[in-house]
Design a protein around this motif. Structure first.
Motif, PDB file in Angstrom:
ATOM      1  N   LYS A  22       0.823  -1.215   0.000  1.00 13.63           N
ATOM      2  CA  LYS A  22       0.000   0.000   0.000  1.00 13.63           C
ATOM      3  C   LYS A  22       0.854   1.261   0.000  1.00 13.63           C
ATOM      4  CE  LYS A  22      -3.539  -2.349   2.684  1.00 13.63           C
ATOM      5  NZ  LYS A  22      -4.170  -2.427   4.003  1.00 13.63           N
ATOM      6  N   ASP A  23       2.113   1.143   0.426  1.00  8.81           N
ATOM      7  CA  ASP A  23       3.013   2.292   0.518  1.00  8.81           C
ATOM      8  C   ASP A  23       4.452   1.825   0.332  1.00  8.81           C
ATOM      9  OD1 ASP A  23       4.294   4.695   1.050  1.00  8.81           O
ATOM     10  OD2 ASP A  23       3.862   4.657   3.202  1.00  8.81           O
ATOM     11  N   ARG A  24       4.832   1.567  -0.907  1.00 15.74           N
ATOM     12  CA  ARG A  24       6.184   1.069  -1.194  1.00 15.74           C
ATOM     13  C   ARG A  24       7.274   2.056  -0.778  1.00 15.74           C
ATOM     14  NH1 ARG A  24       5.563  -3.456  -5.118  1.00 15.74           N
ATOM     15  NH2 ARG A  24       3.323  -3.605  -5.416  1.00 15.74           N
ATOM     16  N   PRO A  25       7.112   3.367  -1.046  1.00 10.41           N
ATOM     17  CA  PRO A  25       8.140   4.301  -0.569  1.00 10.41           C
ATOM     18  C   PRO A  25       8.258   4.302   0.961  1.00 10.41           C
ATOM     19  CG  PRO A  25       6.813   5.348  -2.261  1.00 10.41           C
ATOM     20  CD  PRO A  25       6.137   4.053  -1.903  1.00 10.41           C
ATOM     21  N   GLY A  26       7.134   4.236   1.654  1.00 11.02           N
ATOM     22  CA  GLY A  26       7.165   4.209   3.114  1.00 11.02           C
ATOM     23  C   GLY A  26       7.853   2.968   3.640  1.00 11.02           C
ATOM     24  N   ALA A  27       7.612   1.829   3.009  1.00 12.85           N
ATOM     25  CA  ALA A  27       8.264   0.581   3.419  1.00 12.85           C
ATOM     26  C   ALA A  27       9.774   0.675   3.199  1.00 12.85           C
ATOM     27  CB  ALA A  27       7.669  -0.594   2.659  1.00 12.85           C
ATOM     28  N   ALA A  28      10.191   1.260   2.079  1.00  7.35           N
ATOM     29  CA  ALA A  28      11.624   1.433   1.800  1.00  7.35           C
ATOM     30  C   ALA A  28      12.251   2.388   2.815  1.00  7.35           C
ATOM     31  CB  ALA A  28      11.820   1.954   0.383  1.00  7.35           C
ATOM     32  N   ARG A  29      11.546   3.459   3.148  1.00 12.64           N
ATOM     33  CA  ARG A  29      12.057   4.428   4.133  1.00 12.64           C
ATOM     34  C   ARG A  29      12.251   3.759   5.492  1.00 12.64           C
ATOM     35  NH1 ARG A  29       9.238   6.488   7.684  1.00 12.64           N
ATOM     36  NH2 ARG A  29       7.279   6.408   6.529  1.00 12.64           N
ATOM     37  N   ARG A  30      11.275   2.955   5.910  1.00 13.55           N
ATOM     38  CA  ARG A  30      11.378   2.278   7.206  1.00 13.55           C
ATOM     39  C   ARG A  30      12.563   1.301   7.232  1.00 13.55           C
ATOM     40  NH1 ARG A  30       5.932   2.645   6.372  1.00 13.55           N
ATOM     41  NH2 ARG A  30       5.718   0.496   5.621  1.00 13.55           N
ATOM     42  N   LEU A  31      12.763   0.563   6.140  1.00 12.41           N
ATOM     43  CA  LEU A  31      13.903  -0.355   6.080  1.00 12.41           C
ATOM     44  C   LEU A  31      15.206   0.438   6.129  1.00 12.41           C
ATOM     45  CD1 LEU A  31      15.156  -3.148   5.778  1.00 12.41           C
ATOM     46  CD2 LEU A  31      14.781  -2.958   3.292  1.00 12.41           C
ATOM     47  N   HIS A  32      15.281   1.514   5.382  1.00 13.93           N
ATOM     48  CA  HIS A  32      16.471   2.364   5.382  1.00 13.93           C
ATOM     49  C   HIS A  32      16.766   2.874   6.795  1.00 13.93           C
ATOM     50  CE1 HIS A  32      18.509   6.349   4.667  1.00 13.93           C
ATOM     51  NE2 HIS A  32      19.337   5.503   4.083  1.00 13.93           N
ATOM     52  N   GLU A  33      15.753   3.363   7.472  1.00 13.76           N
ATOM     53  CA  GLU A  33      15.937   3.877   8.835  1.00 13.76           C
ATOM     54  C   GLU A  33      16.421   2.784   9.789  1.00 13.76           C
ATOM     55  OE1 GLU A  33      12.075   5.547   9.598  1.00 13.76           O
ATOM     56  OE2 GLU A  33      12.575   7.435   8.582  1.00 13.76           O
ATOM     57  N   ARG A  34      15.895   1.589   9.626  1.00 16.57           N
ATOM     58  CA  ARG A  34      16.321   0.480  10.492  1.00 16.57           C
ATOM     59  C   ARG A  34      17.768   0.101  10.221  1.00 16.57           C
ATOM     60  NH1 ARG A  34      11.794  -4.075  10.354  1.00 16.57           N
ATOM     61  NH2 ARG A  34      13.041  -4.914  12.064  1.00 16.57           N
ATOM     62  N   LEU A  35      18.176   0.145   8.944  1.00 12.20           N
ATOM     63  CA  LEU A  35      19.558  -0.186   8.602  1.00 12.20           C
ATOM     64  C   LEU A  35      20.535   0.869   9.124  1.00 12.20           C
ATOM     65  CD1 LEU A  35      19.019  -1.501   4.982  1.00 12.20           C
ATOM     66  CD2 LEU A  35      19.755  -2.855   6.961  1.00 12.20           C
ATOM     67  N   LEU A  36      20.104   2.119   9.175  1.00 17.21           N
ATOM     68  CA  LEU A  36      20.981   3.187   9.672  1.00 17.21           C
ATOM     69  C   LEU A  36      21.392   2.969  11.121  1.00 17.21           C
ATOM     70  CD1 LEU A  36      19.330   6.382   8.136  1.00 17.21           C
ATOM     71  CD2 LEU A  36      21.600   5.448   7.589  1.00 17.21           C
ATOM     72  N   VAL A  37      20.513   2.389  11.915  1.00 20.47           N
ATOM     73  CA  VAL A  37      20.809   2.200  13.343  1.00 20.47           C
ATOM     74  C   VAL A  37      21.112   0.738  13.699  1.00 20.47           C
ATOM     75  CG1 VAL A  37      19.459   4.217  14.011  1.00 20.47           C
ATOM     76  CG2 VAL A  37      18.349   1.973  13.954  1.00 20.47           C
ATOM     77  N   ALA A  38      21.107  -0.128  12.708  1.00 16.99           N
ATOM     78  CA  ALA A  38      21.322  -1.556  12.965  1.00 16.99           C
ATOM     79  C   ALA A  38      22.769  -1.850  13.336  1.00 16.99           C
ATOM     80  CB  ALA A  38      20.938  -2.366  11.721  1.00 16.99           C
ATOM     81  N   ASP A  39      22.933  -2.838  14.180  1.00 17.08           N
ATOM     82  CA  ASP A  39      24.256  -3.321  14.560  1.00 17.08           C
ATOM     83  C   ASP A  39      24.546  -4.572  13.734  1.00 17.08           C
ATOM     84  OD1 ASP A  39      26.662  -3.692  15.849  1.00 17.08           O
ATOM     85  OD2 ASP A  39      25.759  -4.662  17.598  1.00 17.08           O
ATOM     86  N   VAL A  40      24.985  -4.356  12.503  1.00 11.78           N
ATOM     87  CA  VAL A  40      25.295  -5.479  11.613  1.00 11.78           C
ATOM     88  C   VAL A  40      26.811  -5.654  11.538  1.00 11.78           C
ATOM     89  CG1 VAL A  40      23.180  -5.251  10.238  1.00 11.78           C
ATOM     90  CG2 VAL A  40      25.223  -4.002   9.549  1.00 11.78           C
ATOM     91  N   PRO A  41      27.262  -6.874  11.314  1.00  7.16           N
ATOM     92  CA  PRO A  41      28.708  -7.124  11.283  1.00  7.16           C
ATOM     93  C   PRO A  41      29.340  -6.799   9.922  1.00  7.16           C
ATOM     94  CG  PRO A  41      27.539  -9.182  11.028  1.00  7.16           C
ATOM     95  CD  PRO A  41      26.487  -8.106  11.243  1.00  7.16           C
ATOM     96  N   HIS A  42      28.989  -5.650   9.353  1.00  8.02           N
ATOM     97  CA  HIS A  42      29.496  -5.257   8.038  1.00  8.02           C
ATOM     98  C   HIS A  42      29.963  -3.808   8.090  1.00  8.02           C
ATOM     99  CE1 HIS A  42      26.930  -8.710   7.277  1.00  8.02           C
ATOM    100  NE2 HIS A  42      27.713  -8.945   6.245  1.00  8.02           N
ATOM    101  N   ASP A  43      30.938  -3.489   7.264  1.00  5.56           N
ATOM    102  CA  ASP A  43      31.479  -2.137   7.205  1.00  5.56           C
ATOM    103  C   ASP A  43      30.596  -1.210   6.366  1.00  5.56           C
ATOM    104  OD1 ASP A  43      33.948  -2.895   8.583  1.00  5.56           O
ATOM    105  OD2 ASP A  43      34.332  -4.044   6.752  1.00  5.56           O
ATOM    106  N   LEU A  44      29.940  -1.783   5.370  1.00  9.94           N
ATOM    107  CA  LEU A  44      29.102  -1.017   4.454  1.00  9.94           C
ATOM    108  C   LEU A  44      27.838  -1.804   4.172  1.00  9.94           C
ATOM    109  CD1 LEU A  44      28.662   1.334   2.376  1.00  9.94           C
ATOM    110  CD2 LEU A  44      29.897  -0.100   0.722  1.00  9.94           C
TER     111      LEU A  44
END
Length: 119
Positions: free
Chosen positions: A21-43
């Motif tokens: 129903k809101d593809r841009p909103g879903a992409a924004r939410r994923l982006h925001e989660r990745l910005l603060v995520a503690d993932v074991p990657h440099d990029l």
């Protein structure tokens, strides 16, 4: 360098939470989660296609780089994998064709649920 390449359409589409129903909103939410995520990657490279491109601007924001696919997302993801051939690359997707192409290009492939569990 450890690089995580995210097939946004596949990750977002893995959970039936009304994303269609809101593809841009879903992409924004994923982006925001990745910005603060503690993932074991440099990029982290987030690949967006279609309507989802309106959810996050192309470019780098901290450890996350957003790529807007000029054609289809799979081709853009494989381009990113190839451009990081000397790095340790992990692709997040459940797409069988993309999975095979990424593995041939030297990447490890993990499922969307693996990433979502980290977020």
């Amino acid at each position: 360098m450890r690089v995580l390449v995210v097939d946004a359409a596949n990750v977002v589409g893995s959970r039936p939470d009304g994303w269609w129903k809101d593809r841009p909103g879903a992409a924004r939410r994923l982006h925001e989660r990745l910005l603060v995520a503690d993932v074991p990657h440099d990029l982290v490279v987030l690949v967006l296609e279609g309507q989802a491109k309106a959810g996050a601007p192309a470019g780098r924001d901290g450890h996350v780089r957003v790529v807007h696919a000029p054609r289809d997302g799979d081709a853009a993801i494989l381009d990113v994998v190839r451009s990081h051939a000397v790095d340790q690359v992990t692709v997040i997707t459940a797409d069988r064709g993309l999975r095979a192409g990424a593995e041939v290009a030297g990447a490890t492939v993990m499922s969307p649920s693996w990433l979502l569990d980290l977020l």
